[in-house]
Design a protein around this motif. Structure first.
Motif, PDB file in Angstrom:
ATOM      1  N   GLU A  50       0.784  -1.312  -0.003  1.00 43.27           N
ATOM      2  CA  GLU A  50      -0.060  -0.120   0.012  1.00 43.27           C
ATOM      3  C   GLU A  50       0.690   1.110   0.138  1.00 43.27           C
ATOM      4  O   GLU A  50       0.475   2.364  -0.594  1.00 43.27           O
ATOM      5  CB  GLU A  50      -1.030   0.000   1.105  1.00 43.27           C
ATOM      6  CG  GLU A  50      -2.345  -1.154   1.238  1.00 43.27           C
ATOM      7  CD  GLU A  50      -2.780  -0.970  -0.140  1.00 43.27           C
ATOM      8  OE1 GLU A  50      -3.273   0.402  -0.518  1.00 43.27           O
ATOM      9  OE2 GLU A  50      -3.169  -1.773  -1.020  1.00 43.27           O
ATOM     10  N   ARG A  51       2.145   1.067   0.584  1.00 40.65           N
ATOM     11  CA  ARG A  51       2.873   2.340   0.620  1.00 40.65           C
ATOM     12  C   ARG A  51       4.180   1.585   0.578  1.00 40.65           C
ATOM     13  O   ARG A  51       4.684   0.767   1.298  1.00 40.65           O
ATOM     14  CB  ARG A  51       2.948   3.019   2.033  1.00 40.65           C
ATOM     15  CG  ARG A  51       1.559   3.657   2.055  1.00 40.65           C
ATOM     16  CD  ARG A  51       1.241   4.767   1.205  1.00 40.65           C
ATOM     17  NE  ARG A  51       2.331   5.910   1.206  1.00 40.65           N
ATOM     18  CZ  ARG A  51       2.025   7.080   0.516  1.00 40.65           C
ATOM     19  NH1 ARG A  51       1.153   7.109  -0.283  1.00 40.65           N
ATOM     20  NH2 ARG A  51       2.975   7.899   0.548  1.00 40.65           N
ATOM     21  N   GLY A  53       8.856   1.695  -1.367  1.00 44.08           N
ATOM     22  CA  GLY A  53       9.532   2.117  -2.506  1.00 44.08           C
ATOM     23  C   GLY A  53       9.931   1.103  -3.480  1.00 44.08           C
ATOM     24  O   GLY A  53       9.126   0.350  -3.954  1.00 44.08           O
ATOM     25  N   VAL A  82       3.217   5.016  -8.890  1.00 43.20           N
ATOM     26  CA  VAL A  82       3.973   5.728  -8.260  1.00 43.20           C
ATOM     27  C   VAL A  82       3.343   6.836  -7.621  1.00 43.20           C
ATOM     28  O   VAL A  82       3.658   7.496  -6.536  1.00 43.20           O
ATOM     29  CB  VAL A  82       5.022   6.454  -9.409  1.00 43.20           C
ATOM     30  CG1 VAL A  82       5.852   7.273  -8.694  1.00 43.20           C
ATOM     31  CG2 VAL A  82       5.766   5.287  -9.958  1.00 43.20           C
ATOM     32  N   ALA A  83       2.483   7.586  -8.301  1.00 46.43           N
ATOM     33  CA  ALA A  83       1.564   8.643  -7.851  1.00 46.43           C
ATOM     34  C   ALA A  83       0.838   8.278  -6.681  1.00 46.43           C
ATOM     35  O   ALA A  83       0.687   9.127  -5.503  1.00 46.43           O
ATOM     36  CB  ALA A  83       0.357   9.065  -8.678  1.00 46.43           C
ATOM     37  N   ALA A  84       0.361   6.957  -6.485  1.00 43.97           N
ATOM     38  CA  ALA A  84      -0.163   6.553  -5.292  1.00 43.97           C
ATOM     39  C   ALA A  84       0.686   6.389  -4.080  1.00 43.97           C
ATOM     40  O   ALA A  84       0.412   5.953  -3.121  1.00 43.97           O
ATOM     41  CB  ALA A  84      -0.933   5.191  -5.533  1.00 43.97           C
ATOM     42  N   GLY A  85       1.941   6.469  -4.460  1.00 45.70           N
ATOM     43  CA  GLY A  85       3.192   6.168  -3.071  1.00 45.70           C
ATOM     44  C   GLY A  85       3.228   4.509  -2.934  1.00 45.70           C
ATOM     45  O   GLY A  85       4.029   4.098  -1.901  1.00 45.70           O
ATOM     46  N   ARG A  86       2.865   3.583  -3.956  1.00 47.36           N
ATOM     47  CA  ARG A  86       2.854   2.270  -3.759  1.00 47.36           C
ATOM     48  C   ARG A  86       4.481   1.809  -4.267  1.00 47.36           C
ATOM     49  O   ARG A  86       4.935   0.792  -4.119  1.00 47.36           O
ATOM     50  CB  ARG A  86       2.143   1.439  -4.521  1.00 47.36           C
ATOM     51  CG  ARG A  86       0.502   1.762  -3.843  1.00 47.36           C
ATOM     52  CD  ARG A  86      -0.604   0.887  -4.190  1.00 47.36           C
ATOM     53  NE  ARG A  86      -0.346  -0.201  -4.115  1.00 47.36           N
ATOM     54  CZ  ARG A  86      -1.418  -1.246  -4.368  1.00 47.36           C
ATOM     55  NH1 ARG A  86      -2.266  -0.794  -5.081  1.00 47.36           N
ATOM     56  NH2 ARG A  86      -1.251  -2.392  -4.203  1.00 47.36           N
ATOM     57  N   SER A  88       8.336   3.794  -5.799  1.00 49.10           N
ATOM     58  CA  SER A  88       8.798   5.053  -6.053  1.00 49.10           C
ATOM     59  C   SER A  88       9.505   5.389  -7.550  1.00 49.10           C
ATOM     60  O   SER A  88      10.107   6.667  -7.888  1.00 49.10           O
ATOM     61  CB  SER A  88      10.118   5.160  -5.090  1.00 49.10           C
ATOM     62  OG  SER A  88      11.069   4.295  -5.276  1.00 49.10           O
TER      63      SER A  88
END
Length: 218
Positions: A50-51, A53, A82-86, A88
């Protein structure tokens, strides 16, 4: 230094204008056909945290020689994660002769952060025997173009190709390092069945390095 995780998307032979003597990608991965952008989205959605790099990596083909609409579709799919932070960043692999300043700029604009160049050797006779279809001068052009675009650039080297030697391997290493890449990937030549290299080996025209030779040189 920690190594970021790679989430590989395999595009076998996609965009490749030549079939190198060592290449038989059907035996290197489970898929013989490139997945659609929708299939890539579904797989990434299921495996990415979910989050987190790391990088989504498009391997197995010549990404920058794919049809433009397909490049855009793959990159747009990856950029959403990438935009969702899932994840990097985005990584692609390609050939040195398939990169110039406009292509490097387009990759940057498409969200790519890292490019791996399959240089294999910096000796023109070795590149010719491998069926690469380009000369070593393409390597510097590609690396320079990628750096100017602000992209991380890695170089892949393949010691032990036909016509190669320990001296060639060390020469190619020196030449690669002189370009100051962000990283090197070194993978000695392996003979896979159903390749031109395997047939040459069967005829006694090519002798692969032993494991001990490969380890010592690498």
């Amino acid at each position: 230094m920690t190594r970021e995780r790679i989430y590989p998307v395999f595009l076998p032979f996609a965009g490749c204008p030549h079939r190198c003597v060592f290449c038989e990608q059907q035996h290197l991965g489970p898929e013989q056909k490139s997945p659609s952008p929708d299939a890539v989205h579904g797989w990434l959605a299921s495996v990415l945290p979910e989050r987190g790099g790391g990088e989504i990596a498009f391997y197995g083909g010549t990404f920058t020689l794919l049809p433009q609409h397909l490049q855009i579709a793959y990159l747009e799919t990856a950029r959403g994660f990438v935009a969702a932070g899932r994840v990097s960043g985005i990584r692609v692999s390609t050939r040195p002769d398939a990169v110039d300043v406009p292509i490097a700029s387009a990759l940057r604009e498409g969200g790519v952060t890292t490019v791996e160049l399959g240089c294999q050797s910096f000796a023109d006779p070795v590149l010719a025997l491998a069926g690469r279809g380009h000369k070593a001068d393409a390597h510097k052009t590609a690396v320079t173009s990628l750096k100017r675009a602000g992209l991380l650039c890695g170089i892949q080297l393949m010691p032990g190709l036909p016509g190669a030697s320990k001296q060639e391997a060390l020469y190619s290493l020196d030449e690669a390092l002189s370009l100051e890449p962000a990283f090197l990937r070194i993978y000695p030549t392996v003979v896979l069945r159903d390749t031109s290299l395997a047939r040459a080996w069967g005829r006694g025209e090519y002798r692969p390095w032993t494991l001990e030779e490969a380890v010592r040189v690498c």
